[in-house]
Design a protein around this motif. Structure first.
Motif, PDB file in Angstrom:
ATOM      1  N   THR A 565       0.737  -1.301  -0.032  1.00 19.08           N
ATOM      2  CA  THR A 565      -0.059  -0.008  -0.035  1.00 19.08           C
ATOM      3  C   THR A 565       0.772   1.374   0.114  1.00 19.08           C
ATOM      4  OG1 THR A 565      -1.639  -1.299   1.292  1.00 19.08           O
ATOM      5  CG2 THR A 565      -2.090   1.221   1.059  1.00 19.08           C
ATOM      6  N   ALA A 566       1.965   1.134   0.967  1.00 13.34           N
ATOM      7  CA  ALA A 566       2.655   2.306   1.003  1.00 13.34           C
ATOM      8  C   ALA A 566       3.507   2.571  -0.538  1.00 13.34           C
ATOM      9  CB  ALA A 566       4.008   1.973   1.962  1.00 13.34           C
ATOM     10  N   LYS A 568       2.324   1.736  -3.397  1.00 13.45           N
ATOM     11  CA  LYS A 568       1.068   2.264  -4.252  1.00 13.45           C
ATOM     12  C   LYS A 568       1.016   3.845  -3.866  1.00 13.45           C
ATOM     13  CE  LYS A 568      -3.723   1.792  -4.835  1.00 13.45           C
ATOM     14  NZ  LYS A 568      -4.500   0.641  -5.539  1.00 13.45           N
ATOM     15  N   GLN A 569       0.892   4.292  -2.768  1.00 10.53           N
ATOM     16  CA  GLN A 569       0.542   5.565  -2.532  1.00 10.53           C
ATOM     17  C   GLN A 569       1.879   6.572  -3.035  1.00 10.53           C
ATOM     18  OE1 GLN A 569      -2.199   6.380  -1.116  1.00 10.53           O
ATOM     19  NE2 GLN A 569      -2.442   3.958  -1.057  1.00 10.53           N
ATOM     20  N   TYR A 570       3.146   6.097  -2.816  1.00  9.35           N
ATOM     21  CA  TYR A 570       4.125   6.776  -3.362  1.00  9.35           C
ATOM     22  C   TYR A 570       4.227   6.746  -4.854  1.00  9.35           C
ATOM     23  CZ  TYR A 570       5.828   7.723   1.310  1.00  9.35           C
ATOM     24  OH  TYR A 570       5.639   8.199   2.691  1.00  9.35           O
ATOM     25  N   GLY A 572       1.712   6.396  -6.715  1.00  7.51           N
ATOM     26  CA  GLY A 572       0.446   7.292  -6.979  1.00  7.51           C
ATOM     27  C   GLY A 572       0.873   8.937  -6.844  1.00  7.51           C
ATOM     28  N   LEU A 573       1.543   9.115  -6.018  1.00  6.46           N
ATOM     29  CA  LEU A 573       2.079  10.672  -5.830  1.00  6.46           C
ATOM     30  C   LEU A 573       2.570  11.030  -6.880  1.00  6.46           C
ATOM     31  CD1 LEU A 573       3.621  11.225  -2.161  1.00  6.46           C
ATOM     32  CD2 LEU A 573       1.511  11.926  -3.346  1.00  6.46           C
ATOM     33  N   LEU A 575       2.913   9.500 -10.212  1.00  3.16           N
ATOM     34  CA  LEU A 575       1.826   9.367 -11.348  1.00  3.16           C
ATOM     35  C   LEU A 575       0.877  10.332 -11.340  1.00  3.16           C
ATOM     36  CD1 LEU A 575       1.768   5.499 -11.547  1.00  3.16           C
ATOM     37  CD2 LEU A 575       2.961   7.087 -13.220  1.00  3.16           C
ATOM     38  N   GLY A 576       0.283  10.588 -10.085  1.00  2.00           N
ATOM     39  CA  GLY A 576      -0.924  11.661  -9.990  1.00  2.00           C
ATOM     40  C   GLY A 576      -0.331  13.116 -10.169  1.00  2.00           C
ATOM     41  N   GLY A 577       0.779  13.345 -10.336  1.00  2.00           N
ATOM     42  CA  GLY A 577       1.352  14.581 -10.786  1.00  2.00           C
ATOM     43  C   GLY A 577       1.546  15.438  -9.528  1.00  2.00           C
ATOM     44  N   PHE A 578       1.757  15.114  -8.548  1.00  2.00           N
ATOM     45  CA  PHE A 578       2.175  15.409  -7.195  1.00  2.00           C
ATOM     46  C   PHE A 578       3.546  16.157  -7.016  1.00  2.00           C
ATOM     47  CE2 PHE A 578      -1.602  13.203  -5.983  1.00  2.00           C
ATOM     48  CZ  PHE A 578      -2.396  14.141  -5.111  1.00  2.00           C
TER      49      PHE A 578
ATOM     50  N   LEU B  15       3.241   5.655   5.459  1.00  5.70           N
ATOM     51  CA  LEU B  15       1.801   5.976   5.158  1.00  5.70           C
ATOM     52  C   LEU B  15       1.189   7.294   5.724  1.00  5.70           C
ATOM     53  CD1 LEU B  15      -0.100   2.547   5.058  1.00  5.70           C
ATOM     54  CD2 LEU B  15       0.523   3.724   3.206  1.00  5.70           C
ATOM     55  N   VAL B  18       2.633  10.144   3.427  1.00  6.77           N
ATOM     56  CA  VAL B  18       2.063  10.278   2.263  1.00  6.77           C
ATOM     57  C   VAL B  18       0.751  10.772   2.222  1.00  6.77           C
ATOM     58  CG1 VAL B  18       1.106   7.937   1.738  1.00  6.77           C
ATOM     59  CG2 VAL B  18       2.132   9.216  -0.121  1.00  6.77           C
ATOM     60  N   SER B 106      -5.784  -0.493   0.621  1.00  4.90           N
ATOM     61  CA  SER B 106      -4.812  -0.839  -0.477  1.00  4.90           C
ATOM     62  C   SER B 106      -5.368  -0.593  -1.842  1.00  4.90           C
ATOM     63  CB  SER B 106      -4.382  -2.288  -0.283  1.00  4.90           C
ATOM     64  OG  SER B 106      -5.575  -3.003  -0.516  1.00  4.90           O
ATOM     65  N   PRO B 110      -3.710   8.021  -4.161  1.00  5.05           N
ATOM     66  CA  PRO B 110      -3.681   9.112  -3.626  1.00  5.05           C
ATOM     67  C   PRO B 110      -5.112  10.124  -4.288  1.00  5.05           C
ATOM     68  CG  PRO B 110      -1.722   8.790  -4.195  1.00  5.05           C
ATOM     69  CD  PRO B 110      -2.323   7.736  -4.813  1.00  5.05           C
ATOM     70  N   GLN B 111      -5.437   9.987  -5.474  1.00  6.44           N
ATOM     71  CA  GLN B 111      -6.364  10.902  -5.857  1.00  6.44           C
ATOM     72  C   GLN B 111      -7.884  10.498  -5.193  1.00  6.44           C
ATOM     73  OE1 GLN B 111      -3.840   9.653  -7.740  1.00  6.44           O
ATOM     74  NE2 GLN B 111      -3.420  11.454  -9.341  1.00  6.44           N
TER      75      GLN B 111
END
Lengths: 772, 122
Positions: A565-566, A568-570, A572-573, A575-578, B15, B18, B106, B110-111
């Protein structure tokens, strides 16, 4: 007859005479003269003048009047009729009316003595005759009644003294039953005190009262003078001045005697019943208690008032059977009697008294039958509480004894004073080899105790076991050698206990145990205990292991996911344009890393799902759900993925809704899983069909694709865990190899199944069958 | 001027960071707690609009947190259980303890998280 003016005064006389007068002439009796009374009497007019009697009175034909006239005319003798009936047609209607007349037919002679005519002279006496006839008729009717009643009847006339006090009465009239009912003969015209010398004054007083008041009296009275009882109705006859009384009476002496006797015997019965130790109650035809004796009140703990009106259906009885189970009112003895009209005896019933204590009764119930009709029930009952308790205690003791002796591991023999076997228990049979049958009545000593340990004979007379009764004291536990049926011997721990009876020692119980058996048993018990302990321990370990496994699933689901999950979040950051924009290559690599991480998360999810259904804690939550809603929801959830491959799903909702009993969340996941497979293993732009059909109490959901298909050899393998079959699309398809395993498991938990028909290169149909 | 505040109760620092980063970028004020006990303290101190609550945590886990917090007394706060524990039984238990929603973290990008918070803030 004179004619001319000389006749006139005579004519006038006739016309005014208070009698009916007519004159007829000649042999045909032609009417010459009638006065008005005559015409009124016969109901004719002067038109009859000049007519012969036969023409003027045709209705008289057959009544004899023509003939009378003829006779009078011929003989010259007058005829006098007295109260003769004559039927006349008074108004010419043809209806005859009876009239009674007194009349004279008087021949009329001329100077020469020749008969020229007849003068009829009549008086109407109808009213008088009919009146008399009526009276006679009434009297006859009265007579008939008077004589036909079978009750005594008489009319008496009271005799009063100067002070208007009734002194005596005279019999005016009596009917034929009178004598039979009174024993008195020829009483008419005599006074009562004459025919019944000691007649009680009250009889005279009563009748005097009837005369004075005019009020009828009905009464029952006895007369010692006559030695009889009477039931009497007395009514004053005629007007108030009349001293006459009509008396209707019946001799009820016999009935009275029976009643008295009955009353006496009833009183006697009551006394007897009251003094009985047994409870006695009397019930009416509806089963309700009418009466009960003292004992009944004592036994049931109820007063007579409390009992009266109660029937068997009353819940307050709280009646029970012998075994203590509830006894409904319909089973009570009196109810049985009411149903069958036959005695019902020897019922045992327990009843809760109002004070809460229980009484056991033995009940007998007898029907009371009168004229074939059941009019009541008599129940009698006595207290058997003590008896029942004793009996139960005895039975219990016997049962305990029986159980003990039968199940005892000790061997038991019972012998009488001659040493003969009267009983042996199953343990004794097992150890010695003798059956109960072959031992009964035989000397126990000869069966199992015939030799000493060294093999020398052991006479019964020397055996202390057999002879306990002579000693009267128990033979204490000791070791000895006993023999089996097959001749082998064994060491035994043995004792003998005399049982005292009514007259000294009656029998002896011999108890023994095979020492080797005791030793073996002890050993075996120890071993058993040990292995039981071991088993218990192992079981506890297994339970702990199973719990640990289930806990592991829960923890793993968390712990495996958290790092992914971690990641994925990073990713995501990025890829999500952060962050700052990526180069094309950077974006491609990061995307690949993200996809791979997603796959890992999916695998974890599949693993967990699979582990979960294998766990003992897993339950499905079934509810009645329309199948169409589940299918439609699954297709909707799959839409994005299908769109990504440009694939379409053809599905027609069934016309009639189909309800299934399923866990809708799980079944939806099953369908998503199968649709996902169909999509993944089909080429882009292909079509997937979902069809629903019902057959044999099941509903089938067929998901058909035109994709790569599965070879015949691999068809069953695809449902195994971690199976992935190589095919032309394998490289592009990701998966854990757990999907179909899980799908089948879930469907089978619903008592359904999943089957596949597939042809390599042509496509597959997955059929999910669920019970309806 | 912050839009509104979010309390993150999460023992995994990676987590925490983030989520803090993502949500701060949207103008929310973020408070973080490493376990339920810290969470209760911050909850009462700041009365956040949304609480993101993990389940597995040391000292005081998410279940214990909800047992100690009568969520009815915080009508303006939304309690979102944000965890990797997927067990229907646990999810139901958390709802019974007063959670407004249970989400498998999971599955969330982020969006997605931004969208979720917005749902509760507006």
């Amino acid at each position: 007859m004179q004619s001319g003016s000389a006749k006139q005064p005579l004519y006038d006389l006739f016309m005014q005479a208070p009698a009916a007068i007519a004159v007829v002439r000649g042999p045909k009796h032609v009417f010459d003269f009638t006065n008005s009374l005559y015409l009124r009497l016969v109901g004719k007019t002067k038109a009859i003048h000049g007519k012969a009697v036969r023409d003027a009175f045709p209705e008289l034909k057959g009544q004899g009047f023509y003939e009378l006239l003829d006779t009078v005319y011929e003989t010259g003798e007058p005829f006098i009729g007295n109260e003769l009936p004559i039927d006349l047609d008074l108004n010419g209607s043809g209806t005859l009316t009876r009239t009674y007349v007194n009349f004279v037919y008087q021949p009329m002679k001329d100077a020469e003595g020749a008969i020229g005519g007849i003068m009829a002279h009549a008086v109407d006496v109808t009213a008088a005759v009919e009146g008399r006839l009526q009276i006679r008729e009434d009297e006859e009717r009265y007579r008939t009644l008077f004589n036909s009643i079978n009750q005594g009847f008489c009319i008496i006339e009271l005799i009063f003294d100067d002070h208007n006090v009734a002194q005596d009465y005279k019999f005016i009239e009596v009917n034929h039953v009178f004598e039979q009912q009174t024993g008195l003969k020829d009483v008419v015209g005599k006074t009562a005190r004459t025919v019944i010398p000691n007649l009680e004054d009250r009889w005279v007083e009563i009748y005097g009262q009837v005369v004075k008041t005019g009020k009828p009296l009905s009464f029952t009275e006895n007369s010692d003078a006559m030695g009889r009882w009477y039931e009497v109705d007395a009514t004053r006859l005629g007007n108030p001045k009349s001293n006459c009384v009509a008396i209707l009476f019946t001799d009820i002496t016999k009935r009275k005697t029976i009643e008295d006797t009955l009353r006496q015997s009833e009183a006697l019965n009551r006394t007897v019943i009251e003094s009985l130790e047994e409870g006695v109650s009397l019930l009416d035809a509806d089963g309700a208690i009418v009466s009960a004796n003292k004992s009944a009140q004592r036994l049931l703990g109820l007063s007579l008032e409390q009992m009266q009106g109660r029937d068997s259906s009353d819940p307050r009885w709280k009646s029970v059977h012998k075994d203590g189970s509830f006894m409904p009112g319909s089973e009570h003895a009196p109810q049985q009697v009411l149903r069958t009209k036959k005695p019902y005896n020897n019922q045992t019933m327990g009843i809760h008294k109002p004070d809460g204590s229980m009484v056991w009764l033995n009940i007998n119930a007898q029907p009371i039958i009168e004229d074939g009709e059941l009019t009541g029930v008599v129940t009698s009952f006595f207290d058997i509480t003590e008896r029942k308790n004793m009996q139960e205690e005895l039975e219990r003791q016997l049962q305990i004894t029986d159980t003990i002796t039968k199940t005892a591991s000790s061997c038991l023999f019972m012998i009488d004073n001659n040493g003969l076997v009267t009983y042996m228990n199953p343990a004794a049979t097992r150890v010695t080899g003798y059956s109960l049958q072959e031992s009964l009545g035989k000397p126990m000593h000869l069966l199992i105790h015939h030799s000493h340990p060294d093999g020398t004979p052991y006479p019964q007379s020397e055996c202390p076991l057999v002879n306990t009764y002579t000693v009267g004291a128990p033979n204490p536990l000791h070791e000895d050698i006993l023999y089996r049926k097959d001749g082998t011997s064994f060491p035994a721990l043995i004792s003998g206990t005399p049982i005292p009876g009514d007259v000294g020692i009656q029998s002896t119980v011999v108890e023994f145990r095979d020492i080797e058996e005791i030793t073996n048993t002890l050993q075996r018990n120890n071993e058993l205990e040990e292995s039981t302990l071991l088993l218990k321990e192992q079981r506890a370990q297994l339970v702990a292991l199973n719990n640990a496994k289930d806990d592991f699933i829960a923890i793993a689901s968390h712990q495996l996911r958290t790092p992914a999950t971690a990641v994925k979040q990073y990713l995501g950051l990025v890829l999500g344009g952060f962050t700052e924009p990526l180069t094309e290559v950077q974006h491609k690599y990061i995307t690949t890393a993200n996809d791979s991480n997603e796959r890992q998360l999916n695998v974890i999810t599949d693993l967990l799902k699979t582990a979960k259904i294998d766990s003992s804690r897993y339950v499905i939550r079934k509810e009645r759900t329309p199948l169409a809603s589940i299918i439609e929801a699954a297709i909707t959830d799959m839409q994005l993925e299908l769109d990504s491959r440009d694939q379409t799903v053809r599905y027609t909702t069934p016309k009639t809704p189909i309800l299934v009993m399923v866990d809708r969340v799980e079944i939806k996941l099953v369908l998503i899983n199968l649709l996902e497979n169909a999509s993944k293993y089909s080429y882009p732009q292909s079509e997937i069909t979902v069809a629903v059909s019902k057959r044999n109490g099941q509903v089938h959901i067929d998901i058909t694709d035109n994709g790569v298909g599965v070879s015949h050899d691999n068809v069953e393998k695809i449902f195994d865990k971690f199976t992935r079959i190589n095919n032309v699309l394998s490289d592009t398809v990701t998966g854990s190899g757990l999907g179909l395993y899980w799908v089948r498991k879930i469907v089978r938990l619903h008592d359904g199944d999943v089957k596949v028909i597939s042809k390599l290169g042509a496509g597959s149909t997955f059929r999910v069958s669920l019970p309806l | 001027m912050s839009k509104t505040s979010v309390l993150i109760i999460e023992d995994e620092i990676l987590l925490q960071d983030v989520y803090k980063l993502v949500l701060s970028s949207q103008g929310y004020t973020i408070y973080t707690a490493n376990n339920g006990q810290e969470g209760i303290h911050l909850l009462n101190l700041y009365m956040p609009k949304v609480v993101l609550l993990d389940i597995f945590m040391p000292v005081m886990d998410g279940k214990e947190f909800l047992r100690n917090v009568d969520t009815a007394l915080y009508p303006d706060t939304n309690f979102i259980v944000y965890s990797n524990l997927t067990d229907d039984g646990v999810a139901q238990e958390m709802m019974n303890l007063g959670a407004d929603r249970v989400i498998l973290k999971s599955t969330m990008t982020p969006q997605d998280l931004i969208g979720l918070i917005e749902e509760y803030v507006n």
